[in-house]
Enzyme design. Structure first.
Site, PDB file in Angstrom:
ATOM      1  N   LYS A  37       0.557   3.333  -3.013  1.00  0.00           N
ATOM      2  CA  LYS A  37      -0.641   4.150  -3.282  1.00  0.00           C
ATOM      3  C   LYS A  37      -0.326   5.639  -3.239  1.00  0.00           C
ATOM      4  O   LYS A  37      -0.938   6.440  -3.935  1.00  0.00           O
ATOM      5  CB  LYS A  37      -1.734   3.835  -2.251  1.00  0.00           C
ATOM      6  N   SER A  76       0.804  -1.236   0.000  1.00  0.00           N
ATOM      7  CA  SER A  76       0.000   0.000   0.000  1.00  0.00           C
ATOM      8  C   SER A  76       0.832   1.279   0.000  1.00  0.00           C
ATOM      9  O   SER A  76       0.304   2.355  -0.278  1.00  0.00           O
ATOM     10  CB  SER A  76      -0.933   0.030   1.209  1.00  0.00           C
ATOM     11  N   TYR A 128      -3.274  -3.104 -10.324  1.00  0.00           N
ATOM     12  CA  TYR A 128      -3.194  -2.795  -8.893  1.00  0.00           C
ATOM     13  C   TYR A 128      -2.316  -3.809  -8.147  1.00  0.00           C
ATOM     14  O   TYR A 128      -1.449  -3.430  -7.341  1.00  0.00           O
ATOM     15  CB  TYR A 128      -4.609  -2.784  -8.302  1.00  0.00           C
ATOM     16  N   TYR A 149      -4.882   3.652   7.540  1.00  0.00           N
ATOM     17  CA  TYR A 149      -6.188   2.999   7.686  1.00  0.00           C
ATOM     18  C   TYR A 149      -6.899   3.434   8.974  1.00  0.00           C
ATOM     19  O   TYR A 149      -6.948   4.603   9.299  1.00  0.00           O
ATOM     20  CB  TYR A 149      -6.056   1.471   7.682  1.00  0.00           C
ATOM     21  N   VAL A 198       1.041  -3.609   3.977  1.00  0.00           N
ATOM     22  CA  VAL A 198       1.037  -4.917   4.648  1.00  0.00           C
ATOM     23  C   VAL A 198       2.310  -5.710   4.416  1.00  0.00           C
ATOM     24  O   VAL A 198       2.478  -6.795   4.972  1.00  0.00           O
ATOM     25  CB  VAL A 198      -0.190  -5.780   4.251  1.00  0.00           C
TER      26      VAL A 198
END
Lengths: 307, 307, 307, 307
Positions: free
Chosen positions: C70, C67, C191, C243, C261
């Protein structure tokens, strides 16, 4: 009901059938006063349209009617204001209970049906328009139907009023959304007192008999509501009467019914009979374990499912 | 804050910049008494750590502090019971407000953070352990910090207590879940009265100054909480202080801040200054439209974003 | 960063501080290929705006960025289409992850922010407008920023594509809602491959440095985006980057950061430095336990919180 | 069914009664190919247990069965693996459809009942264990029951497969939760093809007749499932067969029924008859407006409600 046994034989057989179910549920403890009841109680009463009446076990002992009263409160509201009832409450099953406050919030305070707590509070609110004490109105209406002077258990009522936090949350949500017209505490008090009405299985089977007889009560020999209303109430019971067990109940029993956390269940065999059963141990959905099993056995033995 | 203009010049420029924003929002009307305020009010105050203080427009006129008080109530609770606060309330943004009752239900009555209503009610409940009138405690603490005798607007307080249905729903849900220890009505009354504290922008900038000065108040020349607590409160403000506009606020302003539906916002420039702004017209998230724009302009002109 | 220790001393102290945290988390196992990594790995790199660079432990060993990518994909999208990005994705924290599909459904397929999976899929969809292989675009952009040829771990990519059921559910929900323009499988493949980019802590600290330097990269001696965009990206990181731990992270660390992660976290000290840390054991929110602790220690020792 | 009119007279009266209902609904357009059907179509067929059969209007014209097929797919699954079906799907009404993905997410991918899409996908997955083409199995089983060679409309099937984004989201959510065992695309293709089976009202009334005759088919003169299963399927239909209109349907019609977005509805009068009706204009719940009205009229005129 096509069966070879006589009703007394059927009841006697059910009594044996359900014995292993004792101990599988738990007496309601969220209302402290209800937790004191003997978990091993079991009573059942059948009253037929043609006048037969059979009672077994503790079927003449009064118990706390709780949500079973919602059926009669709705009946009074329908008699008074007719279809206007449906402008304030829906007719659809609610899905799971665990999120019932969430659902009510998402649907702007409009309750799914008159048998979930939100809907029953709305019905009390409707009745408050014509009377200051709807709890007494419901008590007297049920008493009239079963021809017995019913009482409200004041200790249970007090206990419920004290601990009705979740119901107060629901009522306040509705008050904020404008779907409750009277004061929250007035509605809560009337609702809790209505739930604390006590009656026996015999009383309950008699009181519910008009639903099996097209609105006519063989007990008082009077028509109390139109046949069409009986049919519609039965439809509501079948789709919304047993909270989130309504699908399993239809699957296993196949009769319109209303349960209460006092351990009572009343079921209707349209055209034939009303059956009341009572046993305090509840499953996790709030329905009497032994009562559910007894009605399942009754439906199987007598082949009386509507389906 | 690296900028070529003096603070008075900055404020004067902001006053012009925000003018087109009037009329874009709506004065809070869910509390009837709040709806009577003049929508065109606009005040702003900056108080620096080094002792400068500038006030423009209606910056000396008292307004209803509302949710801005939650910051000070939390401060008192942290001073009293320290990290035990976090056993009763979380530190995470809540997501959308429209489902805040649903979220609370799903999370068993444990509030996400001390700035949503559920969390603020939990903080009041904590304060009730040590005092019977936490509203007065908060009023006096804020008054002490700004060195001004603050008052509670009794008409607003009454109006809020009468119409606090949604907050009562929240409090009852928490009461039922065991996450509120005192009586619902006691908590609601104290909470509504706390929200009805009035103060001016000047008062507010002074009262919040310790958050910009590592817990030290240049106003009263006293350390009121540890530097670490100032940093942590600022972190909470930045991630939870502006309800569900917290992301946009950080994006556009980049300062820790707390807004209230009275139209006030207080923002912190760590190490430098506290800024208070007031204008009653709110966006749909409950934040002052003109206040938001004024802080955005301030952040851009002075380049004071923490990011 | 006001501190008496030199950066090497700080890092050395952190290495000791975090040791007791090993064993408290669990390596991600929902992507089978990620589960094979040595849980005891720990690396950290600090790169300052002024050109200092310190690396400890496994800080030169490549790990799966996941992530963390991103952030860079969003950077490319903002460079290409500017604020149009915000017509397709929000800027607000999402609340809990456990219901992220539910939230997306309730909000008609419009993702809360670009760092939850739904938002990151929307960003990939934006990039697909200008290129058939956005994964390579992101890989090359990150490689350019850290001046190292980065690779995509094909085994991890394959493993993710095979098991990306939840992401496919999200993408299909968005496709049905019209908020995803390209084919679901194209978006999912790009992705997953983007997530499988590998880089070291040293690479990551270098690549993120423009966020600490107002959009200028001291590494490549070039401005890669406007100062305003750096500030805004930092704001997004602070409110949405970790998150549903975003509140706790701000509370304990007080820096804009993005976690993945794979066990990596990158944090920004605006005006001063970029810090990258890697350790594969995750807490239940998907953030590296040791990485979180290391950044908390760094923030405390160097007093570099933005708050 | 106690009524003075003959069945042909009843049907002729219904045809007049429902005329004003045309134009009140909308043909399904989310499956492009379904949108091409003539909205004014109306057909009805009644087949009694005793062998009478009456068909009016377009009752011999094939239409897209859609969700009506779920009933027969479930029948096959129950015949094959019996009560094991209920380890993979529930028996309770789902509440509202608008959040059906949310509900599935909250309940870890376990579908509420076999008639919502999630449950129907689970049933297809069960059938895939014994055959590679469950769509053909369902087609042939329905064809066998009505003694007509049914076809799958390939254009509709293709159109559905192309646009089944929401169903793919559901299937992927279940795949991720482990409640779907076969490949998502395999399940989706079989499901969409099953939905694209076409048949006429006459076919449908014949095929459903065993549900009215205790599992015996007077058409093929064979028992196709036990009486108990007929009763149970009827119970499921009554509580879950008409999505989130199930309460209103029971209230107004009082018969077990299954609707489909092709505009077909099949209803069962236990012990007496199966009724099929078709008219493409749907209400917002996805049920045929004219079909619903026709069944309501039928139930009222013939007094055949089960309640």
């Amino acid at each position: 009901m096509k069966h070879e046994l006589s009703l007394p034989e059927v009841l006697s057989q059910i009594e044996k059938t359900v014995r292993p179910q004792f101990g599988k549920g738990r007496v309601a403890d969220y209302i402290p006063e209800l937790a004191t009841v003997d978990p091993k109680k079991f009573g059942m009463a059948v009253r037929t349209v043609s006048g037969q009446e059979y009672v077994i076990g503790d079927g003449d002992e009064p118990f706390s009617a709780q949500s079973v009263t919602k059926l009669f409160a709705l009946g009074i509201a329908l008699n008074r204001i007719g279809d206007e009832v449906w402008t304030r409450v829906g007719k659809e099953p609610s899905g799971t209970p665990f999120n019932y406050l969430s659902q009510l919030e998402h649907e702007a305070g409009f309750p799914r049906n008159p048998f979930i707590n939100a809907g029953a509070l709305a019905v009390v609110d409707m009745l408050l328009k014509g009377t200051r004490r709807p709890d007494l109105t419901v008590r007297d209406y049920m008493g009239f139907l079963c021809q017995n002077a019913l009482t409200i258990d004041e200790a249970v009522a007090r206990s419920e009023i004290e601990t009705a936090h979740k119901n107060r949350a629901i009522a306040n949500l509705m008050k904020g959304a404008g779907t409750l017209h009277h004061e929250v505490e007035t509605v809560i008090a009337a609702y809790c007192r209505q739930c604390a009405i006590t009656l026996s299985c015999r009383d309950l089977a008699r009181a519910a008999l008009p639903l099996a007889a097209g609105g006519y009560s063989p007990v008082i020999e009077e028509t109390v509501f139109p046949a069409r209303q009986a049919r519609r109430l039965n439809a509501l019971l079948l789709t919304c009467g047993v909270y989130d067990s309504v699908g399993s109940f239809a699957y296993r029993v196949g009769l319109p019914a209303k349960s209460g956390v006092g351990g009572g269940i009343v079921a209707i065999v349209p055209g034939q009979a009303a059956i009341a059963v009572w046993s305090p141990e509840l499953d996790r959905h709030g329905t009497s374990v032994v009562g559910f099993a007894a009605l399942e056995a009754f439906s199987q033995i007598t082949n009386c499912s509507v389906l």
